[in-house]
Design a protein around this motif. Sequence first.
Motif, PDB file in Angstrom:
ATOM      1  N   VAL A  54      -3.932  -0.810  -1.355  1.00 41.47           N
ATOM      2  CA  VAL A  54      -2.789  -0.673  -0.462  1.00 41.47           C
ATOM      3  C   VAL A  54      -2.681  -1.978   0.312  1.00 41.47           C
ATOM      4  CG1 VAL A  54      -1.772   0.622   1.447  1.00 41.47           C
ATOM      5  CG2 VAL A  54      -3.131   1.821  -0.299  1.00 41.47           C
ATOM      6  N   ARG A  55      -1.538  -2.637   0.155  1.00 43.22           N
ATOM      7  CA  ARG A  55      -1.378  -3.978   0.710  1.00 43.22           C
ATOM      8  C   ARG A  55       0.039  -4.140   1.260  1.00 43.22           C
ATOM      9  NH1 ARG A  55      -1.854  -9.244  -3.220  1.00 43.22           N
ATOM     10  NH2 ARG A  55      -0.299 -10.420  -2.094  1.00 43.22           N
ATOM     11  N   PRO A  56       0.173  -4.713   2.435  1.00 38.95           N
ATOM     12  CA  PRO A  56       1.528  -4.936   2.957  1.00 38.95           C
ATOM     13  C   PRO A  56       2.178  -6.142   2.287  1.00 38.95           C
ATOM     14  CG  PRO A  56      -0.082  -5.783   4.503  1.00 38.95           C
ATOM     15  CD  PRO A  56      -0.863  -5.133   3.390  1.00 38.95           C
ATOM     16  N   PRO A  57       3.485  -6.110   2.124  1.00 42.84           N
ATOM     17  CA  PRO A  57       4.169  -7.288   1.587  1.00 42.84           C
ATOM     18  C   PRO A  57       4.325  -8.353   2.666  1.00 42.84           C
ATOM     19  CG  PRO A  57       5.757  -5.574   2.059  1.00 42.84           C
ATOM     20  CD  PRO A  57       4.394  -4.989   2.337  1.00 42.84           C
ATOM     21  N   VAL A  86       9.150  -3.233  -3.664  1.00 42.53           N
ATOM     22  CA  VAL A  86       9.783  -4.365  -4.351  1.00 42.53           C
ATOM     23  C   VAL A  86       9.279  -5.683  -3.761  1.00 42.53           C
ATOM     24  CG1 VAL A  86      11.976  -5.490  -4.911  1.00 42.53           C
ATOM     25  CG2 VAL A  86      11.802  -2.991  -4.975  1.00 42.53           C
ATOM     26  N   ALA A  87       9.137  -5.752  -2.443  1.00 46.14           N
ATOM     27  CA  ALA A  87       8.634  -6.974  -1.800  1.00 46.14           C
ATOM     28  C   ALA A  87       7.194  -7.270  -2.228  1.00 46.14           C
ATOM     29  CB  ALA A  87       8.726  -6.844  -0.284  1.00 46.14           C
ATOM     30  N   LEU A  88       6.372  -6.235  -2.343  1.00 43.95           N
ATOM     31  CA  LEU A  88       4.992  -6.434  -2.801  1.00 43.95           C
ATOM     32  C   LEU A  88       4.976  -6.955  -4.237  1.00 43.95           C
ATOM     33  CD1 LEU A  88       1.951  -6.288  -2.405  1.00 43.95           C
ATOM     34  CD2 LEU A  88       2.060  -3.848  -2.997  1.00 43.95           C
ATOM     35  N   ALA A  89       5.850  -6.429  -5.080  1.00 41.21           N
ATOM     36  CA  ALA A  89       5.935  -6.918  -6.460  1.00 41.21           C
ATOM     37  C   ALA A  89       6.304  -8.403  -6.475  1.00 41.21           C
ATOM     38  CB  ALA A  89       6.936  -6.094  -7.260  1.00 41.21           C
ATOM     39  N   LEU A  90       7.203  -8.810  -5.592  1.00 45.40           N
ATOM     40  CA  LEU A  90       7.551 -10.238  -5.481  1.00 45.40           C
ATOM     41  C   LEU A  90       6.333 -11.069  -5.085  1.00 45.40           C
ATOM     42  CD1 LEU A  90      11.029 -10.346  -3.676  1.00 45.40           C
ATOM     43  CD2 LEU A  90      10.490 -11.178  -5.968  1.00 45.40           C
ATOM     44  N   ASP A  91       5.561 -10.589  -4.098  1.00 46.21           N
ATOM     45  CA  ASP A  91       4.349 -11.296  -3.677  1.00 46.21           C
ATOM     46  C   ASP A  91       3.369 -11.451  -4.831  1.00 46.21           C
ATOM     47  OD1 ASP A  91       5.109 -11.687  -1.018  1.00 46.21           O
ATOM     48  OD2 ASP A  91       4.130  -9.854  -0.310  1.00 46.21           O
ATOM     49  N   LEU A  92       3.178 -10.375  -5.570  1.00 50.30           N
ATOM     50  CA  LEU A  92       2.228 -10.412  -6.686  1.00 50.30           C
ATOM     51  C   LEU A  92       2.693 -11.367  -7.782  1.00 50.30           C
ATOM     52  CD1 LEU A  92       1.381  -6.602  -6.797  1.00 50.30           C
ATOM     53  CD2 LEU A  92      -0.090  -8.450  -5.959  1.00 50.30           C
ATOM     54  N   LYS A  93       4.007 -11.389  -8.021  1.00 46.71           N
ATOM     55  CA  LYS A  93       4.565 -12.312  -9.020  1.00 46.71           C
ATOM     56  C   LYS A  93       4.345 -13.758  -8.583  1.00 46.71           C
ATOM     57  CE  LYS A  93       8.713 -13.230 -11.724  1.00 46.71           C
ATOM     58  NZ  LYS A  93      10.111 -12.822 -11.975  1.00 46.71           N
ATOM     59  N   GLN A  94       4.496 -14.025  -7.276  1.00 41.47           N
ATOM     60  CA  GLN A  94       4.277 -15.369  -6.758  1.00 41.47           C
ATOM     61  C   GLN A  94       2.798 -15.755  -6.783  1.00 41.47           C
ATOM     62  OE1 GLN A  94       6.257 -15.132  -2.975  1.00 41.47           O
ATOM     63  NE2 GLN A  94       8.284 -15.179  -3.915  1.00 41.47           N
ATOM     64  N   LEU A 117      12.367  -8.636 -11.796  1.00 43.08           N
ATOM     65  CA  LEU A 117      11.041  -8.019 -11.794  1.00 43.08           C
ATOM     66  C   LEU A 117      11.002  -6.940 -12.877  1.00 43.08           C
ATOM     67  CD1 LEU A 117      10.649  -7.549  -7.943  1.00 43.08           C
ATOM     68  CD2 LEU A 117       9.331  -9.137  -9.369  1.00 43.08           C
ATOM     69  N   LYS A 118       9.855  -6.747 -13.470  1.00 39.46           N
ATOM     70  CA  LYS A 118       9.697  -5.704 -14.480  1.00 39.46           C
ATOM     71  C   LYS A 118       9.523  -4.351 -13.795  1.00 39.46           C
ATOM     72  CE  LYS A 118       7.490  -8.776 -17.783  1.00 39.46           C
ATOM     73  NZ  LYS A 118       6.221  -9.088 -18.466  1.00 39.46           N
ATOM     74  N   TYR A 119       9.945  -3.301 -14.483  1.00 35.35           N
ATOM     75  CA  TYR A 119       9.826  -1.947 -13.939  1.00 35.35           C
ATOM     76  C   TYR A 119       9.736  -0.956 -15.089  1.00 35.35           C
ATOM     77  CZ  TYR A 119      14.772  -2.250 -15.000  1.00 35.35           C
ATOM     78  OH  TYR A 119      15.963  -2.464 -15.645  1.00 35.35           O
ATOM     79  N   GLY A 120       9.219   0.203 -14.772  1.00 29.26           N
ATOM     80  CA  GLY A 120       9.139   1.292 -15.738  1.00 29.26           C
ATOM     81  C   GLY A 120       9.277   2.603 -15.006  1.00 29.26           C
TER      82      GLY A 120
END
Length: 174
Positions: A54-57, A86-94, A117-120
């Motif tokens: 669990v991580r904040p964006p 969605v913001a966390l996914a952006l952080d992880l992508k960066q 961003l990818k999604y499922g």
Amino acid sequence: MKVLVLDTSAFIMGFNPSASGEMYTVEAVENELLTGTIAQLRFRLSKEKGNLTVRPPSPRSRQTVDKASAQTGEKGFLSEADRDVVALALDLKQSSLDPVIVSDDYAIQNLAEHLQLKYGSLANFGIVHKFQWIMYCPACHRRYKHPAKTCRVCGTELRRKVLSKTRIGKRLVG
């Protein structure tokens, strides 16, 4: 490396984060889960076992998501948890990871598509088109940007409609 970013719907639909691989979510997702449900129990056990991070964006990614949601017309239709996922996914992508958002929420999928961003999804087929939304007055046909709720001219409650749609090449990962 592929990592999963889990939305509230993933827990509600029974997704088990104890499977192999790195999985992330945000605190706001836990807040959306009803107390005493299997979904909340699954969340807490996965977190305690270390299978779920669990991580904040970052504030920067939150700003990017807020700007994109305003541009697409999704602002006001996304919860805090939705925006944070969605913001966390952006952080992880960066961070040079390959995040996949797991969500059945069409608004999240639409925003993810706009942000590349990818999604499922688990319980539906996912989106086929990416949308630009607009708020409009059904009485006098004036257009507004969200968060307007009523027409400033005639006082009629605004509705949301598709301004444009584009068929997507599947970024979907199922």
